[in-house]
Design a protein around this motif. Sequence first.
Motif, PDB file in Angstrom:
ATOM      1  N   LEU A 173      -3.240  -2.578  -5.906  1.00  0.00           N
ATOM      2  CA  LEU A 173      -4.625  -2.900  -6.255  1.00  0.00           C
ATOM      3  C   LEU A 173      -5.255  -3.582  -5.062  1.00  0.00           C
ATOM      4  N   THR A 174      -6.551  -3.463  -4.950  1.00  0.00           N
ATOM      5  CA  THR A 174      -7.221  -4.195  -3.879  1.00  0.00           C
ATOM      6  C   THR A 174      -7.841  -5.449  -4.476  1.00  0.00           C
ATOM      7  N   GLY A 175      -7.498  -6.589  -3.917  1.00  0.00           N
ATOM      8  CA  GLY A 175      -8.081  -7.858  -4.375  1.00  0.00           C
ATOM      9  C   GLY A 175      -9.133  -8.318  -3.385  1.00  0.00           C
ATOM     10  N   SER A 176      -9.605  -9.527  -3.569  1.00  0.00           N
ATOM     11  CA  SER A 176     -10.667 -10.025  -2.689  1.00  0.00           C
ATOM     12  C   SER A 176     -10.171 -10.215  -1.250  1.00  0.00           C
ATOM     13  N   HIS A 177      -8.851 -10.261  -1.062  1.00  0.00           N
ATOM     14  CA  HIS A 177      -8.320 -10.472   0.284  1.00  0.00           C
ATOM     15  C   HIS A 177      -7.589  -9.241   0.810  1.00  0.00           C
ATOM     16  N   GLY A 178      -7.863  -8.088   0.239  1.00  0.00           N
ATOM     17  CA  GLY A 178      -7.197  -6.862   0.696  1.00  0.00           C
ATOM     18  C   GLY A 178      -6.220  -6.382  -0.367  1.00  0.00           C
ATOM     19  N   LEU A 179      -5.215  -5.625   0.080  1.00  0.00           N
ATOM     20  CA  LEU A 179      -4.276  -5.048  -0.887  1.00  0.00           C
ATOM     21  C   LEU A 179      -3.383  -6.123  -1.500  1.00  0.00           C
ATOM     22  N   ILE A 180      -3.085  -5.939  -2.782  1.00  0.00           N
ATOM     23  CA  ILE A 180      -2.175  -6.879  -3.456  1.00  0.00           C
ATOM     24  C   ILE A 180      -0.821  -6.182  -3.549  1.00  0.00           C
ATOM     25  N   TYR A 181       0.199  -6.762  -2.935  1.00  0.00           N
ATOM     26  CA  TYR A 181       1.515  -6.111  -2.970  1.00  0.00           C
ATOM     27  C   TYR A 181       2.104  -6.247  -4.373  1.00  0.00           C
ATOM     28  N   ASN A 182       2.529  -5.121  -4.930  1.00  0.00           N
ATOM     29  CA  ASN A 182       2.936  -5.155  -6.339  1.00  0.00           C
ATOM     30  C   ASN A 182       4.428  -5.424  -6.561  1.00  0.00           C
ATOM     31  N   GLY A 183       5.133  -5.788  -5.506  1.00  0.00           N
ATOM     32  CA  GLY A 183       6.529  -6.204  -5.696  1.00  0.00           C
ATOM     33  C   GLY A 183       7.515  -5.063  -5.881  1.00  0.00           C
ATOM     34  N   THR A 184       7.165  -3.857  -5.417  1.00  0.00           N
ATOM     35  CA  THR A 184       8.039  -2.689  -5.584  1.00  0.00           C
ATOM     36  C   THR A 184       9.494  -2.979  -5.180  1.00  0.00           C
ATOM     37  N   CYS A 185       9.704  -3.675  -4.071  1.00  0.00           N
ATOM     38  CA  CYS A 185      11.075  -3.848  -3.546  1.00  0.00           C
ATOM     39  C   CYS A 185      11.751  -5.144  -4.000  1.00  0.00           C
ATOM     40  N   ARG A 186      11.066  -5.931  -4.808  1.00  0.00           N
ATOM     41  CA  ARG A 186      11.589  -7.253  -5.178  1.00  0.00           C
ATOM     42  C   ARG A 186      12.995  -7.209  -5.764  1.00  0.00           C
TER      43      ARG A 186
END
Length: 299
Positions: free
Chosen positions: A109-122
Amino acid sequence: MYIGRFAPTPSGPLHFGSIVTAIASFLDAKSNKGKWLLKIDDIDEPRVRDGSVSEILKGLERLGLAWDDHVVYQSQRKEQYQFHINDLKEKGLLYNCNCSRKMINNSSLTGSHGLIYNGTCREKNLKNQTGCSIRIKVVDEDISIIDSIQGEISQNIHNDIGDFILKRSDDIFSYQFSVVVDNHLDNISHIIRGYDLINSLPRQFYLHKVMGFDFPKSSHIPIATLGRKKLSKGHGDRILIQNYENLIWMNALTFLGQSTQNYHLSMTVEDIIQHAIKGWSKNKVKGFAEREIDEHAHR
Ligand code: GLU
């Protein structure tokens, strides 16, 4: 003890915006009888431009901005940065990530500060570090910090940014991480820098907290714009310093909301500096994101 610093990236010569930051941090340190350190942010080697370091040092010298102690170079601190990466790893706070930019673009998703990393590799527990970046797990909590010029800055890093990178896939330590280790190694008590870095403040606060380091007080000054565009070292917005030192000082003081009534162009730089230290009032710096400069301030 008050310890401040100026931390230019050597991607080009000084421009009016970087000079204003240098002057504000210098005056705040000196008026508090503190130290003013110079740190060259050269960890991001692809951004470093040959000859910039000496241009920056010369520019500061001409403006009478004498730094205390020796100049610190991030590029000479790689072992210390790695030491702290290992420490955070042992605490279970880091993970490897092999998401490509394209994958992140497609899945985030794009937030106010750019892309929000969704934790795919967590939870992937990727072992092979080659070609991976290293991210830090963030928690879902609101962070609130008081910036002495801009007021309250709040952010939920988890919602706005996601787990962020401490070491990039090209093996370069990130700005967010290296600056926090630097603050700790140099005992920085006060940071004065441009408003363009205010979004970094919550991430840096978070890193200080998880690493157990004291968080310096921060002040973010407006960034200088010309024609509503930010001046930048990388784009050749240089300023001719030699022979214009007094004018640059006065323009910078005016930009910072300080009175220049009793100053004359015939004064020596040393006199201007003594006056400016005595008269310095951070409260007069207005809390704006940006401020347009007079075309003549930028030569
Ligand atoms: N190196 C950054 C710059 O030149 C400043 C970093 C900082 O002050 O934390 O814009």
